[in-house]
Design an enzyme around this catalytic site. Sequence first.
Site, PDB file in Angstrom:
ATOM      1  N   GLU A   1      -5.752  -2.754  12.589  1.00  0.00           N
ATOM      2  CA  GLU A   1      -5.290  -3.617  11.478  1.00  0.00           C
ATOM      3  C   GLU A   1      -6.207  -4.708  11.243  1.00  0.00           C
ATOM      4  OE1 GLU A   1      -3.342  -2.256   9.707  1.00  0.00           O
ATOM      5  OE2 GLU A   1      -2.571  -0.892  10.976  1.00  0.00           O
TER       6      GLU A   1
ATOM      7  N   GLU B   1       0.872  -1.140  -0.017  1.00  0.00           N
ATOM      8  CA  GLU B   1       0.037  -0.020   0.002  1.00  0.00           C
ATOM      9  C   GLU B   1       0.887   1.269   0.038  1.00  0.00           C
ATOM     10  OE1 GLU B   1      -2.960   0.389   3.182  1.00  0.00           O
ATOM     11  OE2 GLU B   1      -3.658   1.963   2.334  1.00  0.00           O
TER      12      GLU B   1
ATOM     13  N   GLU C   1      -9.828   4.324   6.053  1.00  0.00           N
ATOM     14  CA  GLU C   1      -9.115   4.877   7.150  1.00  0.00           C
ATOM     15  C   GLU C   1      -9.843   5.534   8.441  1.00  0.00           C
ATOM     16  OE1 GLU C   1      -6.359   3.465   7.876  1.00  0.00           O
ATOM     17  OE2 GLU C   1      -5.874   2.725   5.921  1.00  0.00           O
TER      18      GLU C   1
HETATM   19  N1  B3K Z   1      -3.135   1.022   5.498  1.00  0.00           N
HETATM   20  C1  B3K Z   1      -1.560   1.231   6.290  1.00  0.00           C
HETATM   21  C2  B3K Z   1      -0.978   2.311   5.855  1.00  0.00           C
HETATM   22  C3  B3K Z   1      -0.322   2.146   4.517  1.00  0.00           C
HETATM   23  C4  B3K Z   1       0.535   3.347   4.100  1.00  0.00           C
HETATM   24  C5  B3K Z   1       1.169   3.524   2.909  1.00  0.00           C
HETATM   25  N2  B3K Z   1       2.085   4.591   2.685  1.00  0.00           N
HETATM   26  C6  B3K Z   1      -1.769   1.137   7.742  1.00  0.00           C
HETATM   27  C7  B3K Z   1      -3.074   1.293   8.452  1.00  0.00           C
HETATM   28  O1  B3K Z   1      -3.698   2.339   8.092  1.00  0.00           O
HETATM   29  O2  B3K Z   1      -3.727   0.497   9.004  1.00  0.00           O
HETATM   30 ZN    ZN Z   2      -5.515   1.741   8.585  1.00  0.00          ZN
END
Ligand code: B3K
Ligand code: ZN
Length: 909
Positions: A306, A129, A328
């Site tokens: 997560e 990601e 997010e």
């Molecule tokens: N989704 C990842 C973050 C990824 C960052 C990429 N530069 C972690 C999180 O928000 O859970």
């Molecule tokens: Zn996240």
Amino acid sequence: MRIDNPQSQAPTIYREQYTPPAYFVDTVDMGFDLDQVTTRVATRIKLTRNDATDDHTIILFGDELKLVSLTMNGTLLGKRDYELVDGNLHIPGAPDQVTLDIETVLAPSQNTSLMGLYVSSGNFFTQCEAEGFRKITFFPDRPDVMAKYTVMLRADKAAYPVLLSNGNLIEEGDLGDGRHYALWEDPFKKPSYLFALVAGKLVCQEETYRLQSGRDVQLQVWVEPGNLDKTQHAMDSLKNSIRWDEKRFGLELDLDRFMIVAVGDFNMGAMENKGLNIFNTKFVLANPRIATDIDYANIEAVVGHEYFHNWTGNRVTCRDWFQLSLKEGLTVFRDQEFSADLIGSTSGRAVKRIDDVRVLRQNQFPEDAGPMAHSVRPDSYLEINNFYTVTIYEKGAEVVRMYQTLLGRDGFRKGMDLYFARHDGQAVTCNDFRAAMADANGRDLTQFERWYSQAGTPAVTARMDYDAAAKTVTLTLAQTCAPSPGQEDKLPFAIPVAVGLLDNAGKDMALVLQGAPAERTNSKRSKPVHSLVLELTEAEQSFIFTGVTEKPVPSLLRDFSAPVVLTFDYSDTELAFLMGHDSDAFNRWEAGQRLATRYLLAMVGTVSADKTADQTAAATVDATLLIEALRTTLTDQSLGQSYREVILTLPSETMIAEALPVIAPQAIHGARQALRRALAQALQPEFIAAYSANRIDGAYQPDAESAGKRALKNVALSYLAELDDAPVHTLAQLQYDSADNMTDRLAALGALVNTSAPGRQAALASFYSEFEAEPLVIDKWFTLQAMARSTDVATVRELMRHPAFTLKNPNRARSLIFSFCNGNPSQFHAIDGSGHAFWAEQVIALNSINPQVAARLARSLDRWRKYPPAQQASMQEALRKVADTAALSNDVLEVITKALTEPKAKASL
Ligand code: B3K
Ligand code: ZN
């Protein structure tokens, strides 16, 4: 805004230019021959043309990839069969059904960006990601292309005994020549950013866990050998997360196996790859010896975050990266609620809310007022990695929380249920989420979209008029929002403002709102309502409360019901009254912060460079009201310890800076120190009593209550340390020597280092040698020194020469460089500009190692226009120096260009 910079390699991407993919991917089969110098990757992709488009061009993104061969439906393609556009492959005129075989070679040991496939401590890890999969193979690397993956890993068995990827392990075995293989299959369709592999010498703590439905799942926490004594808390947090998501949202773990792997070199906190979460060691490893209470809480929150992504992010994902907050913001909201529910107690929940709001105010409000301001659903970006921001995450979470405030917990749950019923397995938008909330509750949430489209923090001004004869209170709320880059004029937001009215005895009055439906307010049949959510939807609106028999003190924006700055003309006495009585625990704290800020701002004006903090304290404003209110709080045994601790903590230097029109870092530091010292002197006996009363006998426990005791004890110690006398030196030294846990250890070391205690250098040295083998603790050692009051640029440079320092490890770089630049403002912004020159050097050095980390550091001068002219000049010079650097990454380029762009003159509102 378009960034026209000749250095720019990539074009600005615009949200409105979204087009669906010309081809979807059905399956992906990958084979990896893992080797640190040369890894070969063979990928077979089956594609089907999207007949909703007329397009026959397959676009495969690539980033610094070496292509060995490309075959389409069995035919080897030559250079004339495809175009290479900015590193991407375009295959025109492709048929409707396509099988592509792609072979690439990678050099993982050369990869310092920590994106794609890289090596850390001799093991392989991936980070995909947002756009890292294209560093592994050519692929339609965009989140709206979801496919099923099968992954074959082959590697030397002795060097890489463990081979992991997403989903289920189908087969494993030996290959001869000392090599072995593992075949993994992920049963769920996923976007490429959720792909992951891990290979190396790792060990795991493993547990079988029974889901509510009765199904057993395998949970594993993988770490380097030697760290198995630090995995229990992460495992417990994972089980708590699974249980909570079942209970609160009815969401079950969909896999038979769920793995967490810890890695020491990682750009951020953790990554939610399907079934194979990869974590920064900082958010996995804990035992009382190495981790503080804050570490324990953070691990719980990140493990939860997560895990919760498995539904909010993975099962339902984002259509494009402009929708990032869809996953997010929602997932941060979910992890905040998880942590609050686990704490349970009312005051503990309030502390959690206060902590979250502090993060928002300290980091997001400045972002929203600065050159990188963007809406929760941005309109454009040059580098998507720059948009993993506090706006997308924390403000995004506040936006989600507002749905819950407006719709109630049950209404919110109905909206979530409908969201999953409609969109499971899809890549969708923020508007889809809003529509699910609206439709499930029969509500019109059209205006609510402005929280996604408009940047900036709304300012709400409240006015209260009391009519004694009519027994009415009229509350008038008015909103404005300053212009942001590219958004000159804003339309009114839909703002939920939770309010209460306190009578003279400090009790909540029963609220009767004129014109409100009976179920929302008091009537003869329902029980009294003491808190109401007013919906402010216009530029100005009045709300009338009837039957009010005396002039009340209003409690506004209870529990911080919206991410706004609310102003009300409270007297000092009213604030002290709210501190003592408000039934809303958040606002009780808020009143103290308002009062303290008021004194601090007045004091900043009295500090000058030629006066010491002591002299300032003597000459300063009379803070008796605040001191007495804090004395009452500190000694009020009915309040939880952690709650008392947050009330006793003064607004940070950054918060004070944001409240000033022009930032004067040294004066702010002087004023805050002076007030801390005044509090220490006035409340010395109470601090000593709190210190003694909150010592804990017996073994360390990380639970919220024990952590609260330690927090109160240690805030008392830190105030006492302001006195810098022999008794407190002895107390801190004693705590340092006898502590059986890192929370007390670090608090004592911090107290020693910020005094003239004779043992402070020896303590720093002994701390280092005791924890030399624990990288996460050595990070703390660097951080503590980076933020120490006496640490200037020269000291930081000296620390950089320490053998344990390296810029290559993001945690280490953050522990020293970021902590100094962001956490020690009065030294970083030294009048001679030495801090700014240092910053430029470090951004430039990091740019060639790791652009993402460099771009984060580049943000430290975002607010340069708020400083006095002399400091502006040295900041501008530093920014220009970075801007003029050859081979600047898009990441850093975007941040610096925006910082240097002249803002448009403010439009009159
Ligand atoms: N989704 C990842 C973050 C990824 C960052 C990429 N530069 C972690 C999180 O928000 O859970
Ligand atoms: Zn996240």
